[in-house]
Scaffold this motif. Structure first.
Motif, PDB file in Angstrom:
ATOM      1  N   ILE A   1      -7.462   4.668   3.140  1.00 51.41           N
ATOM      2  CA  ILE A   1      -6.681   3.447   2.899  1.00 51.41           C
ATOM      3  C   ILE A   1      -7.471   2.221   3.347  1.00 51.41           C
ATOM      4  O   ILE A   1      -7.531   1.209   2.635  1.00 51.41           O
TER       5      ILE A   1
ATOM      6  N   ALA B   1      -9.871   1.520   0.783  1.00 54.89           N
ATOM      7  CA  ALA B   1      -9.257   0.885  -0.387  1.00 54.89           C
ATOM      8  C   ALA B   1      -9.041  -0.601  -0.129  1.00 54.89           C
ATOM      9  O   ALA B   1      -9.332  -1.441  -0.983  1.00 54.89           O
ATOM     10  N   VAL B   2      -8.546  -0.941   1.046  1.00 51.51           N
ATOM     11  CA  VAL B   2      -8.345  -2.348   1.405  1.00 51.51           C
ATOM     12  C   VAL B   2      -9.667  -3.091   1.258  1.00 51.51           C
ATOM     13  O   VAL B   2      -9.754  -4.152   0.634  1.00 51.51           O
TER      14      VAL B   2
ATOM     15  N   MET C   1     -14.436   4.534  -1.378  1.00 50.35           N
ATOM     16  CA  MET C   1     -13.327   4.252  -0.454  1.00 50.35           C
ATOM     17  C   MET C   1     -13.245   5.344   0.600  1.00 50.35           C
ATOM     18  O   MET C   1     -13.035   5.081   1.781  1.00 50.35           O
TER      19      MET C   1
ATOM     20  N   ALA D   1      -2.454  -6.910  -2.740  1.00 48.03           N
ATOM     21  CA  ALA D   1      -1.853  -5.872  -1.903  1.00 48.03           C
ATOM     22  C   ALA D   1      -1.248  -4.772  -2.777  1.00 48.03           C
ATOM     23  O   ALA D   1      -1.319  -3.587  -2.437  1.00 48.03           O
TER      24      ALA D   1
ATOM     25  N   ILE E   1     -11.008  -3.285  -2.457  1.00 48.42           N
ATOM     26  CA  ILE E   1     -10.204  -4.099  -3.365  1.00 48.42           C
ATOM     27  C   ILE E   1     -10.279  -5.560  -2.923  1.00 48.42           C
ATOM     28  O   ILE E   1     -10.462  -6.463  -3.741  1.00 48.42           O
ATOM     29  N   ALA E   2     -10.165  -5.759  -1.604  1.00 50.53           N
ATOM     30  CA  ALA E   2     -10.138  -7.131  -1.109  1.00 50.53           C
ATOM     31  C   ALA E   2     -11.499  -7.800  -1.242  1.00 50.53           C
ATOM     32  O   ALA E   2     -11.591  -8.965  -1.614  1.00 50.53           O
TER      33      ALA E   2
ATOM     34  N   SER F   1      -4.690   3.194  -2.983  1.00 49.81           N
ATOM     35  CA  SER F   1      -4.508   4.106  -1.849  1.00 49.81           C
ATOM     36  C   SER F   1      -4.051   5.472  -2.353  1.00 49.81           C
ATOM     37  O   SER F   1      -4.471   6.509  -1.825  1.00 49.81           O
TER      38      SER F   1
ATOM     39  N   VAL G   1      -3.961  -2.581  -3.817  1.00 46.90           N
ATOM     40  CA  VAL G   1      -4.360  -1.716  -2.701  1.00 46.90           C
ATOM     41  C   VAL G   1      -3.423  -0.516  -2.599  1.00 46.90           C
ATOM     42  O   VAL G   1      -3.867   0.617  -2.396  1.00 46.90           O
TER      43      VAL G   1
END
Ligand SMILES: Nc1ncnc2c1ncn2[C@@H]1O[C@H](COP(=O)(O)OP(=O)(O)OP(=O)(O)O)[C@@H](O)[C@H]1O
Ligand SMILES: [Mg+2]
Lengths: 272, 340
Positions: B273, B276-277, B260, B49, B280-281, B56, B52
């Motif tokens: 955002i 990005a989540v 992203m 997180a 990255i996740a 972001s 992230v």
């Protein structure tokens, strides 16, 4: 402010060449406060290029452009807009995915932008400017008969209405001189009359105009003076009546068949 | 629609005041964000997180450039300039981190101010290509400037900004704070008159310039601001990782930030955002299947780009309109588009 008899726009010896092509050669003309100047000429005569060279889209190869006492030769379009010189494009240019009202807001940038930090924090100044422009846009839309379309996306408008919206965007900048490149191209006779009346009302509100078109009837019913361009050069300039009876104009438009001249001059279709 | 638009990035989102629904969602998101490191204390998820948050900032600041109609393939290079500046000033010059952070904003902003006016004269694919090359040049500088950057091995044992930030939870909250500030700034900016002008000039640059908008100047200013903000990500990320290496700042990593935004629909900060989540996740969830990562990555990208030019934000909007029975309205809009 232009004082006395000084013209609002003065173009002297304007030339624009593309490589070997002399698209505009040594054009000189003036537009006075409250005047409508027509520019007419066959396809490829250099009308759009002349406007481009005045409006900063191109830097002219030679010549001087003076607007409201400022020497503005080669100025970028946004600086000319700040001084009050705004143009529309031959191709219908609106922001298709935005509503009519948002289109007008985008045109009104100069009257909406309060400075970087005021904009960022949406200061009282920013809000006041916004409120004033909203009122102004209401009036403008009413005035141009666009009020019923205020919340319609521009791309969903009929072609004729899009052309009017193009004028509304330009008017939202509150120009002193508006340059319209073929505002009635592709419009019906009825729509053409409507646009002509609109431009007359624009002038009545104190704004000068340069209007480019092929349609001799439209131009002569609208303009105080007409400039005829042929091969990038001035062929004639004067009142619509003077220009239409000018032998060079008749010849350029209609060839040697003078007999047909008066019959066809009412609705000249150059280039064909 | 407009023949002059250099890129078809999709239209600007409608300018509406946040409704009650949005406020509710924001409140919920805020609660989740605040509770996250408490709920997942000691878990890898706190680290994810935090990443992230940092990305972001990178993705949203890049969007400031994208919205002006330029897809930059060198944004991660500016992130790197910020990162190296911060690390070098803290470790070699002994600066306190908060001062180093200011320098980490100033340095990429300055680099952007120098290179931006040159790059931004290019449009479309030429801009993409040249920023790609610029990104590569910056990466090579990071490698070759041994005495400063430690070459391709980079710099090790980077201290946390402050000792108390050795706690991952603390690092999370600090990153959250900076992300909220930076992303909030980007959102505010794009909702202002400047944002309106930016969206306008992407959709019709000539038309917009005729309305008095200094198009080029705005592009340059946005580029500088975006580069400056990217430095915040650079500093936070480098100090969290304990190590900074040139490999993190090449064009392929810049592509990540672009993707992203692509996933998010390009013209929406919330979308960036979400992107990005996702980016990255996803790799973290697919850790056991390294060789499959790129395949998934590619498939998802192709599907999103081919079927949803508006990105995942469009997908959400469609779902919402279906739920609230506004499908008819959307269908008519789509039909209208087909006509033009
Ligand atoms: N950017 C350009 N580069 C090269 N040549 C150009 C350019 N713009 C215009 N021309 C040429 O200049 C000449 C004048 O073109 P222009 O568009 O000004 O004519 P016009 O009078 O507006 O014609 P129309 O009635 O068709 O709009 C043409 O021969 C055209 O091909
Ligand atoms: Mg033309």
């Amino acid at each position: 402010m232009s004082t006395g008899g000084a013209p609002l726009l003065a173009v002297e010896g304007l030339s624009m060449t593309f490589g070997a092509l002399k698209a505009v050669q040594d054009l000189s003309f003036t537009v006075h406060d409250g005047e409508i100047l027509g520019i007419i000429g066959p396809n490829g005569a250099g009308k759009t290029t002349a406007v481009n060279a005045i409006s900063g889209t191109f830097k002219p190869t030679a010549g001087r452009v003076t607007f409201d006492g400022h020497l503005v030769t080669g100025f970028a379009p946004h600086r000319l807009a700040e001084l009050g010189l705004v143009r529309t494009y031959q191709a219908t240019t609106v922001y298709g995915t935005q509503t009519v009202r948002e289109n007008c807001r985008r045109g009104a940038f100069l009257h909406l932008y309060p400075g970087f930090f005021d904009a960022l924090i949406s200061s009282a100044k920013a809000r006041a400017m916004r409120a004033a422009v909203e009122k102004e846009i209401d009036r403008l839309l009413d005035w141009l008969g666009l009020a019923q379309f205020a919340d319609t996306e521009a791309r969903n408008l009929p072609y004729g209405v899009q052309k009017t919206l193009g004028m509304a965007i330009a008017m939202a900048a509150r120009p002193r001189l508006i340059m319209l490149d073929e505002p009635v191209a592709g419009l019906s006779a009825e729509e053409t009359d409507h646009v002509r009346d609109t431009i007359k009302r624009i002038r009545a509100s104190g704004i000068s105009a340069i209007v480019i078109d092929h349609n001799m009837r439209f131009i002569s019913g609208l303009c105080d003076r007409v400039l005829v361009i042929h091969h990038g050069q001035e062929l004639a300039i004067g009142t619509p009546a003077e220009v239409m009876s000018h032998p060079d104009v008749i010849e350029a438009y209609l060839g040697k068949g003078h007999a047909a001249a008066t019959a066809k001059a009412n609705h000249a279709a150059p280039g064909h | 629609m407009s023949p002059q638009a250099p890129l078809s990035l999709g239209a600007a989102p409608p300018r509406t005041m946040p409704g009650a629904g949005l406020l509710a969602i924001s409140a919920l998101a805020g609660a989740v964000l605040l509770a996250w490191p408490i709920v997942f204390q000691g878990s890898f998820l706190v680290y994810i997180a935090t990443l992230v948050m940092q990305f972001s900032i990178g993705a949203c600041s890049l969007q400031l450039i994208i919205r002006t109609g330029h897809i930059s393939m060198s944004h991660q290079a500016f992130v790197g300039i910020g990162g190296y500046t911060s690390v070098i000033l803290v470790m070699k010059a002994g600066w306190a981190w908060h001062f180093a952070l200011l320098a980490a904003i100033a340095a990429p902003a300055l680099a952007g101010a120098v290179i931006g006016p040159i790059l931004l004269r290019l449009t479309g694919k030429y801009f993409v290509l040249v920023t790609f090359l610029f990104g590569e040049i910056v990466r090579l500088v990071f490698i070759d400037w041994q005495s400063m950057t430690g070459g391709s091995n980079g710099i090790f044992e980077i201290p946390k900004p402050y000792p108390w930030m050795n706690d991952p939870t603390a690092y999370y909250y600090v990153s959250l704070g900076f992300a909220v500030a930076c992303v909030g700034f980007c959102i505010r900016l794009m909702r202002s008159e400047i944002g309106r002008a930016i969206d306008a000039m992407r959709e019709g640059p000539n038309l917009t310039e005729c309305a008095g908008v200094p198009v080029f100047r705005i592009k340059v200013v946005m580029f500088i601001i975006a580069c400056g903000l990217s430095g915040v990500m650079g500093s936070l990320n480098a100090h969290m990782n304990n190590v900074i290496t040139p490999g993190n700042y090449g064009p392929m990593e810049s592509l990540n930030l672009v993707v992203m935004n692509v996933l998010g629909g390009m013209t929406n900060m919330a979308g960036a955002i979400i992107g990005a989540v996702f980016l990255i996740a996803l790799p973290e969830l697919l850790r056991g299947y390294v060789e499959w990562q790129r395949v998934f990555y590619g498939i998802i990208l192709i599907v999103v780009m081919a079927s949803m030019p508006g990105g995942m934000v469009e997908l959400l909007a469609r779902l919402r309109s279906r739920l609230t029975g506004r499908e008819a309205h959307l269908a008519s809009a789509v039909a209208a588009e087909g006509r033009t």
